[in-house]
Scaffold this motif. Sequence first.
Motif, PDB file in Angstrom:
ATOM      1  N   MET A   1       0.826  -1.224   0.010  1.00 41.01           N
ATOM      2  CA  MET A   1      -0.110  -0.172   0.013  1.00 41.01           C
ATOM      3  C   MET A   1       0.750   1.331   0.039  1.00 41.01           C
ATOM      4  SD  MET A   1      -3.036  -1.164   0.050  1.00 41.01           S
ATOM      5  CE  MET A   1      -4.444  -0.252   0.757  1.00 41.01           C
ATOM      6  N   ALA A   2       0.451   2.470  -0.523  1.00 48.75           N
ATOM      7  CA  ALA A   2       1.173   3.631  -0.834  1.00 48.75           C
ATOM      8  C   ALA A   2       0.411   4.672  -0.258  1.00 48.75           C
ATOM      9  CB  ALA A   2       1.632   3.877  -2.133  1.00 48.75           C
ATOM     10  N   LEU A   3       0.692   5.803   0.244  1.00 44.76           N
ATOM     11  CA  LEU A   3       0.142   6.751   0.737  1.00 44.76           C
ATOM     12  C   LEU A   3      -0.040   8.037  -0.234  1.00 44.76           C
ATOM     13  CD1 LEU A   3       1.281   6.820   4.509  1.00 44.76           C
ATOM     14  CD2 LEU A   3      -1.481   6.262   3.780  1.00 44.76           C
ATOM     15  N   PHE A   4      -1.165   8.558  -0.450  1.00 43.38           N
ATOM     16  CA  PHE A   4      -1.393   9.660  -1.688  1.00 43.38           C
ATOM     17  C   PHE A   4      -1.986  10.689  -1.360  1.00 43.38           C
ATOM     18  CE2 PHE A   4      -0.929   5.523  -3.724  1.00 43.38           C
ATOM     19  CZ  PHE A   4       0.043   5.875  -4.733  1.00 43.38           C
ATOM     20  N   VAL A   5      -1.467  11.987  -1.512  1.00 41.29           N
ATOM     21  CA  VAL A   5      -2.242  13.240  -1.604  1.00 41.29           C
ATOM     22  C   VAL A   5      -2.856  13.437  -2.909  1.00 41.29           C
ATOM     23  CG1 VAL A   5      -2.169  15.691  -1.387  1.00 41.29           C
ATOM     24  CG2 VAL A   5      -0.714  14.311   0.235  1.00 41.29           C
ATOM     25  N   ILE A   6      -4.247  13.295  -2.966  1.00 35.88           N
ATOM     26  CA  ILE A   6      -4.907  13.741  -4.105  1.00 35.88           C
ATOM     27  C   ILE A   6      -5.961  15.190  -4.346  1.00 35.88           C
ATOM     28  CG2 ILE A   6      -6.606  12.878  -5.552  1.00 35.88           C
ATOM     29  CD1 ILE A   6      -6.454   9.975  -4.377  1.00 35.88           C
ATOM     30  N   GLY A   7      -5.602  16.113  -5.081  1.00 34.76           N
ATOM     31  CA  GLY A   7      -6.249  17.192  -5.233  1.00 34.76           C
ATOM     32  C   GLY A   7      -6.485  17.243  -6.574  1.00 34.76           C
ATOM     33  N   TYR A   8      -7.785  18.170  -6.683  1.00 33.01           N
ATOM     34  CA  TYR A   8      -8.216  18.194  -7.873  1.00 33.01           C
ATOM     35  C   TYR A   8      -9.152  19.765  -7.995  1.00 33.01           C
ATOM     36  CZ  TYR A   8     -12.590  17.485  -5.354  1.00 33.01           C
ATOM     37  OH  TYR A   8     -13.522  17.358  -4.267  1.00 33.01           O
ATOM     38  N   ASP A   9      -9.460  20.164  -9.180  1.00 28.92           N
ATOM     39  CA  ASP A   9      -9.922  21.147  -9.766  1.00 28.92           C
ATOM     40  C   ASP A   9     -10.839  21.100 -11.105  1.00 28.92           C
ATOM     41  OD1 ASP A   9     -10.416  23.849 -10.131  1.00 28.92           O
ATOM     42  OD2 ASP A   9      -8.598  24.415 -10.898  1.00 28.92           O
ATOM     43  N   LEU A  10     -12.140  21.143 -10.569  1.00 28.13           N
ATOM     44  CA  LEU A  10     -13.017  20.716 -11.576  1.00 28.13           C
ATOM     45  C   LEU A  10     -13.443  21.916 -12.152  1.00 28.13           C
ATOM     46  CD1 LEU A  10     -15.192  17.800  -9.982  1.00 28.13           C
ATOM     47  CD2 LEU A  10     -13.064  17.748 -11.109  1.00 28.13           C
ATOM     48  N   ILE A  11     -13.357  22.002 -13.678  1.00 26.78           N
ATOM     49  CA  ILE A  11     -13.438  23.328 -14.060  1.00 26.78           C
ATOM     50  C   ILE A  11     -14.825  23.855 -14.518  1.00 26.78           C
ATOM     51  CG2 ILE A  11     -12.462  24.686 -16.194  1.00 26.78           C
ATOM     52  CD1 ILE A  11     -10.225  23.930 -14.323  1.00 26.78           C
ATOM     53  N   LYS A  12     -15.372  23.359 -15.535  1.00 25.10           N
ATOM     54  CA  LYS A  12     -16.799  23.955 -16.066  1.00 25.10           C
ATOM     55  C   LYS A  12     -17.923  23.191 -15.313  1.00 25.10           C
ATOM     56  CE  LYS A  12     -14.846  25.375 -20.333  1.00 25.10           C
ATOM     57  NZ  LYS A  12     -14.623  25.349 -21.643  1.00 25.10           N
ATOM     58  N   ARG A  13     -18.251  22.007 -15.737  1.00 25.21           N
ATOM     59  CA  ARG A  13     -19.451  21.277 -15.372  1.00 25.21           C
ATOM     60  C   ARG A  13     -19.419  21.107 -13.761  1.00 25.21           C
ATOM     61  NH1 ARG A  13     -20.368  16.199 -18.804  1.00 25.21           N
ATOM     62  NH2 ARG A  13     -20.334  15.375 -16.875  1.00 25.21           N
ATOM     63  N   LYS A  14     -18.339  20.805 -13.281  1.00 24.16           N
ATOM     64  CA  LYS A  14     -18.254  20.356 -11.807  1.00 24.16           C
ATOM     65  C   LYS A  14     -19.267  19.470 -11.489  1.00 24.16           C
ATOM     66  CE  LYS A  14     -16.644  25.259 -10.763  1.00 24.16           C
ATOM     67  NZ  LYS A  14     -15.557  25.143 -11.051  1.00 24.16           N
ATOM     68  N   ASP A  15     -18.781  18.245 -11.910  1.00 30.02           N
ATOM     69  CA  ASP A  15     -19.546  17.349 -11.488  1.00 30.02           C
ATOM     70  C   ASP A  15     -18.963  16.402 -10.200  1.00 30.02           C
ATOM     71  OD1 ASP A  15     -21.448  15.071 -11.456  1.00 30.02           O
ATOM     72  OD2 ASP A  15     -20.746  14.252 -13.430  1.00 30.02           O
ATOM     73  N   TYR A  16     -19.109  16.965  -9.194  1.00 30.52           N
ATOM     74  CA  TYR A  16     -18.327  16.728  -8.038  1.00 30.52           C
ATOM     75  C   TYR A  16     -18.974  15.184  -7.573  1.00 30.52           C
ATOM     76  CZ  TYR A  16     -16.168  21.137  -7.506  1.00 30.52           C
ATOM     77  OH  TYR A  16     -15.566  22.307  -7.521  1.00 30.52           O
ATOM     78  N   PRO A  17     -20.176  15.034  -7.293  1.00 33.47           N
ATOM     79  CA  PRO A  17     -20.681  13.872  -6.917  1.00 33.47           C
ATOM     80  C   PRO A  17     -19.906  12.535  -7.522  1.00 33.47           C
ATOM     81  CG  PRO A  17     -22.532  15.189  -7.243  1.00 33.47           C
ATOM     82  CD  PRO A  17     -21.466  15.909  -7.933  1.00 33.47           C
ATOM     83  N   LYS A  18     -19.782  12.511  -8.926  1.00 30.73           N
ATOM     84  CA  LYS A  18     -19.214  11.340  -9.361  1.00 30.73           C
ATOM     85  C   LYS A  18     -17.854  11.043  -8.912  1.00 30.73           C
ATOM     86  CE  LYS A  18     -18.196  11.470 -13.814  1.00 30.73           C
ATOM     87  NZ  LYS A  18     -18.467  11.693 -15.345  1.00 30.73           N
ATOM     88  N   LEU A  19     -17.124  11.915  -8.594  1.00 21.53           N
ATOM     89  CA  LEU A  19     -15.864  11.886  -8.154  1.00 21.53           C
ATOM     90  C   LEU A  19     -15.775  11.523  -6.842  1.00 21.53           C
ATOM     91  CD1 LEU A  19     -12.644  11.999  -8.668  1.00 21.53           C
ATOM     92  CD2 LEU A  19     -12.784  14.519  -8.273  1.00 21.53           C
ATOM     93  N   TRP A  20     -16.531  12.396  -5.940  1.00 25.05           N
ATOM     94  CA  TRP A  20     -16.836  11.969  -4.669  1.00 25.05           C
ATOM     95  C   TRP A  20     -17.124  10.524  -4.187  1.00 25.05           C
ATOM     96  CZ3 TRP A  20     -20.155  16.925  -3.309  1.00 25.05           C
ATOM     97  CH2 TRP A  20     -19.321  18.159  -3.514  1.00 25.05           C
ATOM     98  N   GLU A  21     -17.902  10.076  -5.129  1.00 21.72           N
ATOM     99  CA  GLU A  21     -18.548   8.668  -4.963  1.00 21.72           C
ATOM    100  C   GLU A  21     -17.174   7.790  -5.022  1.00 21.72           C
ATOM    101  OE1 GLU A  21     -21.915   8.333  -7.380  1.00 21.72           O
ATOM    102  OE2 GLU A  21     -23.079   9.556  -6.252  1.00 21.72           O
TER     103      GLU A  21
END
Length: 88
Positions: A1-21
């Motif tokens: 296993m490896a530890l990660f920092v994940i950041g994102y910037d959703l630009i136009k549509r901002k379909d957050y729920p799909k990514l959050w799920e």
Amino acid sequence: MALFVIGYDLIKRKDYPKLWEEMDRLGARKVIRDFYLANLNNTASQVRDHLQRFVDDDDRIFVVEFAKKPQFTKALVGTNDWINANCI
């Protein structure tokens, strides 16, 4: 296993729920806005490539593998527990 920092910037549509799920499914922990910690059995490029399936072409994903216990102030509830369970 490896530890990660994940950041994102959703630009136009901002379909957050799909990514959050998907982040929830992976067991990632949201620690501040648009910023997660994850403990996965992948490389950083594999994590990035996987998450690209859940965002639009103009969105940004940033993945960094880390080894040391993160230090923070005022992270979201549950962050301490996640760090204590996943970081040595």
